[in-house]
Design a protein around this motif. Structure first.
Motif, PDB file in Angstrom:
ATOM      1  N   THR A 252     -11.433  -1.006   6.590  1.00 13.96           N
ATOM      2  CA  THR A 252     -10.769  -2.180   7.150  1.00 13.96           C
ATOM      3  C   THR A 252     -11.673  -3.370   6.848  1.00 13.96           C
ATOM      4  N   MET A 293      -5.316  -4.660   8.723  1.00 11.92           N
ATOM      5  CA  MET A 293      -4.529  -3.480   8.390  1.00 11.92           C
ATOM      6  C   MET A 293      -3.444  -3.888   7.389  1.00 11.92           C
ATOM      7  N   ASP A 294      -3.375  -3.201   6.267  1.00 11.26           N
ATOM      8  CA  ASP A 294      -2.358  -3.507   5.265  1.00 11.26           C
ATOM      9  C   ASP A 294      -2.108  -2.287   4.389  1.00 11.26           C
ATOM     10  N   GLN A 295      -1.404  -2.481   3.291  1.00 10.07           N
ATOM     11  CA  GLN A 295      -1.068  -1.351   2.425  1.00 10.07           C
ATOM     12  C   GLN A 295      -2.290  -0.759   1.737  1.00 10.07           C
ATOM     13  N   ASN A 297      -5.311  -0.117   3.028  1.00 11.79           N
ATOM     14  CA  ASN A 297      -6.075   0.846   3.832  1.00 11.79           C
ATOM     15  C   ASN A 297      -5.161   1.758   4.660  1.00 11.79           C
ATOM     16  N   LYS A 298      -3.890   1.748   4.297  1.00 12.51           N
ATOM     17  CA  LYS A 298      -2.917   2.576   5.012  1.00 12.51           C
ATOM     18  C   LYS A 298      -3.299   4.049   4.887  1.00 12.51           C
ATOM     19  N   GLY A 299      -3.349   4.736   6.024  1.00 16.16           N
ATOM     20  CA  GLY A 299      -3.656   6.147   6.041  1.00 16.16           C
ATOM     21  C   GLY A 299      -5.132   6.475   6.194  1.00 16.16           C
ATOM     22  N   ASP A 303      -3.667   7.471  13.391  1.00 18.21           N
ATOM     23  CA  ASP A 303      -2.745   6.738  14.267  1.00 18.21           C
ATOM     24  C   ASP A 303      -3.280   6.621  15.688  1.00 18.21           C
TER      25      ASP A 303
END
Length: 352
Positions: A252, A293-295, A297-299, A303
């Motif tokens: 992040t 948070m964006d595409q 660093n997604k995953g 959660d």
């Protein structure tokens, strides 16, 4: 009658031209003086320049970016800008405090701004701001402690100076709140302008089993991110959203909205509310900091960790959690923050 109407038409056209000329002459002129890392750092200066662009688009200002090559040039650069009659001059470096104080005293009618410095007013004709980077660092520290696989995380500062300690204290506090057993390493590259040094210091931390390293080093941070990519570890970006620099390897970014701060300062000059000698604060409550948070660093973040981040963010905003600010710590202070936590030994022994 036709001649009279024609003459009136010519006069109206001339009046309109004069009004347009007057408006052009009245256009606000602003100078941005960067830190020594200059534009292209993909960090602090570039983020602040976004605020300048927004102000130019919305207020029709003319602005220039002046890039000193070193800290030793700050005072002369500010003095030259003041001598050129800019309506507002805004700087972007903690190392610019004393040079700006000197120049502001020599040009008492010049309006100045200094983005993201300390809590003390700079001068009667200077507005300054403080980003509560310790609050944003708290969030990314918590994320790092919840994500690490080795149980060791790291911090790479540009210089071993108080404003960088603010980041480390917040990062440490968030990490230890999330996992009291996590090992938090820190190191300082000694520069904000050398990516190679950033990579070297990060590799040293990786060799000590640190698998997530927070870069707080201006242009030097690019080396921290490069090291993460080459060692298949993770980096945390700073100031601007740096997730895109190495998708999958930047956990992040601790975003500081210095663009908003520069924009707000210019707006105050435009609307006549500028007030020198004041300090503006931008924290989680004001939208001044956050974990990006964006595409890209997604995953990378679980959660349930993201849900915990939202809970902690609200607790900081409400005041239930008070993240310690390095500048508020007393020399030798043993505990910090609310809830209280032991001050890290590396900081407890330092004076502010």
């Amino acid at each position: 009658m036709r001649r009279v109407l024609a003459a009136l038409g010519i006069l109206a056209m001339l009046a309109g031209s004069l009004l347009l000329a007057g408006a052009a002459e009245a256009k606000l002129r602003v100078a941005m003086v960067t830190s020594e890392s200059g534009l292209g750092d993909r960090s602090f200066n570039d983020m602040m320049n976004q605020g300048m662009k927004k102000a130019a688009a919305e207020f029709g200002i003319d602005y220039v970016v002046i890039q000193p090559r070193s800290i030793s040039e700050f005072q002369s650069t500010l003095a030259r800008a003041a001598g050129q009659g800019f309506d507002f001059i805004v700087g972007s470096s903690f190392d610019m405090i004393k040079p700006m104080q000197t120049v502001a005293a020599a040009f008492p009618n010049q309006k100045f701004g200094l983005v993201d410095v300390g809590p003390d007013p700079i001068a009667p004709n200077v507005v300054s701001s403080v980003t509560k980077d310790w609050e944003g660092s708290f969030l990314v520290g918590m994320i790092a402690a919840k994500t690490t696989k080795t149980g060791t995380i790291g911090f790479v500062g540009g210089k071993d100076i108080p404003i960088i300690h603010r980041f480390f204290i917040g990062y440490y506090y968030g990490a230890k709140m999330a996992n009291p057993q996590v090992n938090v390493l820190e190191t300082y590259a000694g520069t904000f302008t050398d990516p190679a040094a950033g990579k070297e210091y990060t590799l040293s931390l990786v060799n000590q089993k640190s698998d997530i390293n927070f870069a707080v080093a201006g242009a030097t941070s690019a080396g921290v991110i490069d090291a993460a990519k080459s060692t298949k570890t993770l980096a945390i970006g700073v100031d601007s959203n740096q997730n895109y620099l190495a998708p999958g390897f930047v956990l992040t970014s601790m975003v500081k909205r210095v663009d908003t701060q520069a924009y707000d300062m210019i707006k105050s000059v435009v609307d006549g509310t500028f007030k020198g000698g004041t300090v503006l604060y931008y924290g989680l409550k004001e939208g001044g900091v956050d974990a990006a948070m964006d595409q890209y660093n997604k995953g990378l973040i679980a959660d349930d960790v993201l849900k915990q981040v939202d809970v902690l963010r609200q607790k900081v905003i409400s005041g239930e959690i008070v993240v310690p600010n390095y500048f508020d710590l007393k020399p030798g202070q043993k505990e910090m923050g609310t809830p209280p936590m032991a001050t890290p030994p590396s900081i407890a022994g330092k004076s502010n």
